[in-house]
Design a protein around this motif. Structure first.
Motif, short mmCIF file in Angstrom:
data_model
loop_
_atom_site.label_atom_id
_atom_site.label_comp_id
_atom_site.label_asym_id
_atom_site.label_seq_id
_atom_site.Cartn_x
_atom_site.Cartn_y
_atom_site.Cartn_z
N ARG A 1 -99.39 49.56 9.98
CA ARG A 1 -99.31 50.60 11.02
C ARG A 1 -99.00 51.96 10.42
O ARG A 1 -99.65 52.96 10.75
CB ARG A 1 -98.24 50.18 12.03
N VAL A 2 -98.03 52.02 9.53
CA VAL A 2 -97.63 53.29 8.93
C VAL A 2 -98.72 53.83 8.02
O VAL A 2 -99.06 55.02 8.06
CB VAL A 2 -96.30 53.15 8.18
N LEU A 3 -99.29 52.97 7.19
CA LEU A 3 -100.34 53.42 6.28
C LEU A 3 -101.57 53.93 7.03
O LEU A 3 -102.19 54.93 6.63
CB LEU A 3 -100.74 52.28 5.34
N ALA A 4 -101.93 53.25 8.11
CA ALA A 4 -103.07 53.70 8.91
C ALA A 4 -102.78 55.08 9.50
O ALA A 4 -103.64 55.97 9.50
CB ALA A 4 -103.37 52.69 10.01
N HIS A 5 -101.57 55.27 10.00
CA HIS A 5 -101.18 56.56 10.60
C HIS A 5 -101.21 57.67 9.55
O HIS A 5 -101.60 58.81 9.86
CB HIS A 5 -99.79 56.44 11.22
N LEU A 6 -100.81 57.35 8.32
CA LEU A 6 -100.79 58.34 7.25
C LEU A 6 -102.15 58.53 6.59
O LEU A 6 -102.29 59.32 5.65
CB LEU A 6 -99.77 57.92 6.19
N ASN A 7 -103.16 57.79 7.06
CA ASN A 7 -104.52 57.85 6.50
C ASN A 7 -104.53 57.46 5.03
O ASN A 7 -105.21 58.07 4.20
CB ASN A 7 -105.13 59.24 6.69
N LEU A 8 -103.78 56.38 4.70
CA LEU A 8 -103.70 55.90 3.32
C LEU A 8 -104.11 54.44 3.17
O LEU A 8 -104.25 53.97 2.04
CB LEU A 8 -102.26 56.05 2.79
N ARG A 9 -104.31 53.71 4.26
CA ARG A 9 -104.48 52.27 4.17
C ARG A 9 -105.62 51.85 3.25
O ARG A 9 -105.50 50.90 2.47
CB ARG A 9 -104.68 51.65 5.56
N ASP A 10 -106.74 52.57 3.31
CA ASP A 10 -107.90 52.16 2.54
C ASP A 10 -107.73 52.35 1.03
O ASP A 10 -108.53 51.83 0.25
CB ASP A 10 -109.13 52.94 3.00
N LEU A 11 -106.68 53.04 0.62
CA LEU A 11 -106.46 53.30 -0.80
C LEU A 11 -105.76 52.15 -1.51
O LEU A 11 -105.71 52.14 -2.74
CB LEU A 11 -105.63 54.57 -0.98
N PHE A 12 -105.24 51.18 -0.75
CA PHE A 12 -104.46 50.10 -1.34
C PHE A 12 -105.18 48.76 -1.15
O PHE A 12 -105.54 48.38 -0.03
CB PHE A 12 -103.07 50.05 -0.71
N SER A 13 -105.34 48.04 -2.26
CA SER A 13 -106.07 46.78 -2.20
C SER A 13 -105.23 45.65 -1.62
O SER A 13 -105.77 44.72 -1.03
CB SER A 13 -106.56 46.39 -3.61
N GLU A 14 -103.90 45.71 -1.81
CA GLU A 14 -103.03 44.63 -1.35
C GLU A 14 -101.73 45.19 -0.78
O GLU A 14 -101.26 46.26 -1.20
CB GLU A 14 -102.68 43.69 -2.51
N LEU A 15 -101.15 44.45 0.17
CA LEU A 15 -99.82 44.74 0.71
C LEU A 15 -98.92 43.56 0.39
O LEU A 15 -99.17 42.44 0.84
CB LEU A 15 -99.87 44.94 2.22
N PHE A 16 -97.87 43.80 -0.37
CA PHE A 16 -96.86 42.78 -0.63
C PHE A 16 -95.64 43.16 0.18
O PHE A 16 -94.92 44.11 -0.14
CB PHE A 16 -96.53 42.70 -2.12
N ALA A 17 -95.43 42.44 1.28
CA ALA A 17 -94.38 42.77 2.23
C ALA A 17 -93.31 41.68 2.24
O ALA A 17 -93.38 40.72 1.48
CB ALA A 17 -94.97 42.96 3.63
N ILE A 18 -92.33 41.83 3.12
CA ILE A 18 -91.19 40.91 3.10
C ILE A 18 -91.60 39.48 3.43
O ILE A 18 -91.02 38.52 2.90
CB ILE A 18 -90.07 41.40 4.06
N GLU A 19 -92.63 39.31 4.26
CA GLU A 19 -93.11 37.95 4.54
C GLU A 19 -93.69 37.32 3.27
O GLU A 19 -93.50 36.13 3.02
CB GLU A 19 -94.18 37.97 5.64
N THR A 20 -94.43 38.13 2.49
CA THR A 20 -95.03 37.64 1.25
C THR A 20 -93.96 37.20 0.26
O THR A 20 -94.18 36.30 -0.55
CB THR A 20 -95.89 38.73 0.60
N ALA A 21 -92.81 37.86 0.34
CA ALA A 21 -91.68 37.56 -0.55
C ALA A 21 -90.81 36.43 -0.03
O ALA A 21 -89.73 36.19 -0.57
CB ALA A 21 -90.83 38.81 -0.73
N ASP A 22 -91.29 35.74 1.03
CA ASP A 22 -90.50 34.68 1.66
C ASP A 22 -89.14 35.21 2.10
O ASP A 22 -88.14 34.52 2.02
CB ASP A 22 -90.34 33.48 0.71
N TYR A 23 -89.14 36.47 2.53
CA TYR A 23 -87.97 37.16 3.09
C TYR A 23 -86.86 37.39 2.07
O TYR A 23 -85.71 37.67 2.45
CB TYR A 23 -87.44 36.43 4.33
N VAL A 24 -87.20 37.31 0.79
CA VAL A 24 -86.23 37.65 -0.27
C VAL A 24 -86.56 39.07 -0.73
O VAL A 24 -87.60 39.30 -1.36
CB VAL A 24 -86.33 36.67 -1.46
N PRO A 25 -85.72 40.04 -0.44
CA PRO A 25 -86.09 41.45 -0.65
C PRO A 25 -85.90 41.93 -2.08
O PRO A 25 -85.18 41.32 -2.88
CB PRO A 25 -85.14 42.19 0.29
N LYS A 26 -86.58 43.04 -2.41
CA LYS A 26 -86.20 43.81 -3.58
C LYS A 26 -84.71 44.14 -3.42
O LYS A 26 -84.26 44.38 -2.30
CB LYS A 26 -86.98 45.12 -3.66
#
Length: 221
Positions: free
Chosen positions: A120-145
């Motif tokens: 949602r944020v990347l689309a609003h900032l007009n940046l989404r298409d520049l990134f091939s992958e999103l590694f988010a908290i779900e991808t990390a099995d909820y173990v954060p940086k």
């Protein structure tokens, strides 16, 4: 003097307070929603709920991780609620878009926020298409940086070679494991200049200018 990033072919970017200025106070909207959530779930007065929220963030890396560990909170319910905020304070930055688009190699998002929030944020900032992958908290099995296990997970999942990688973050503590793995680290934001950490290799309060002035692969020597 421009940064020499001519060795980099993989670009990792944090999202919040990194790809938009902290001065927008966008994260303040989310943090207020977190306080409301903690107060409702624990029954604490709002000031005590806010103190607990910050305590969990400090101890566990995110408020969510503390809520999961101590209260058995279902993570997606929390993520959906706290990220349901207006995007009106965020404005696309054409200079930042151009600077990121010019980076050679892969570009990935590495966030403690949710997939939906990042999209949602990347689309609003007009940046989404520049990134091939999103590694988010779900991808990390909820173990954060800054958990090292989460850095290991993103590296294995996306075949990342740390010495060939630059990581951009507004949080100094999240750059520590990146540095130890061999990544080039860049601290972003108004507080960056004051950092004296050995794990911070470059500092900037203007990400677009920093990227556009850096030496990249293929740049003239």
């Amino acid at each position: 003097m421009s940064a020499d990033l001519s060795h980099v072919d993989t670009w990792l970017f944090d999202l919040d307070n990194t790809l938009y200025p902290i001065e927008t106070q966008f994260m303040g909207l989310i943090e207020a929603k977190m306080t409301d959530f903690v107060a409702r779930e624990t029954g604490l007065p709002r000031d005590e709920a806010r103190a607990l929220q910050h305590g969990y963030f400090t101890e566990h890396g995110t408020t969510l991780a503390g809520l999961m560990a101590n209260h058995g909170i279902e993570p997606q319910r929390f993520l959906d609620e706290v990220h349901d905020v207006s995007l009106d304070c965020l404005t696309p930055d054409p200079a930042l878009r151009a600077a990121i688009a010019a980076l050679p190699g892969r570009r990935l998002i590495f966030t403690n926020g949710s997939v939906g929030h990042a999209e949602r944020v990347l689309a609003h900032l007009n940046l989404r298409d520049l990134f091939s992958e999103l590694f988010a908290i779900e991808t990390a099995d909820y173990v954060p940086k800054p958990a090292l296990a989460t850095f290991d997970r993103i590296c294995k999942l996306h075949d990342i070679d740390p010495p060939m990688t630059a990581f951009f973050e507004d949080s100094e503590k999240n750059l520590v494991p990146a540095s130890r793995l061999g990544m080039t680290t860049v601290l972003v934001g108004p507080h960056a200049a004051a950092s004296t950490s050995e794990h911070v290799h470059f500092r900037t309060n203007d990400l677009a200018e920093f990227l556009s002035s850096a030496r990249l692969q293929g740049s003239p020597a």
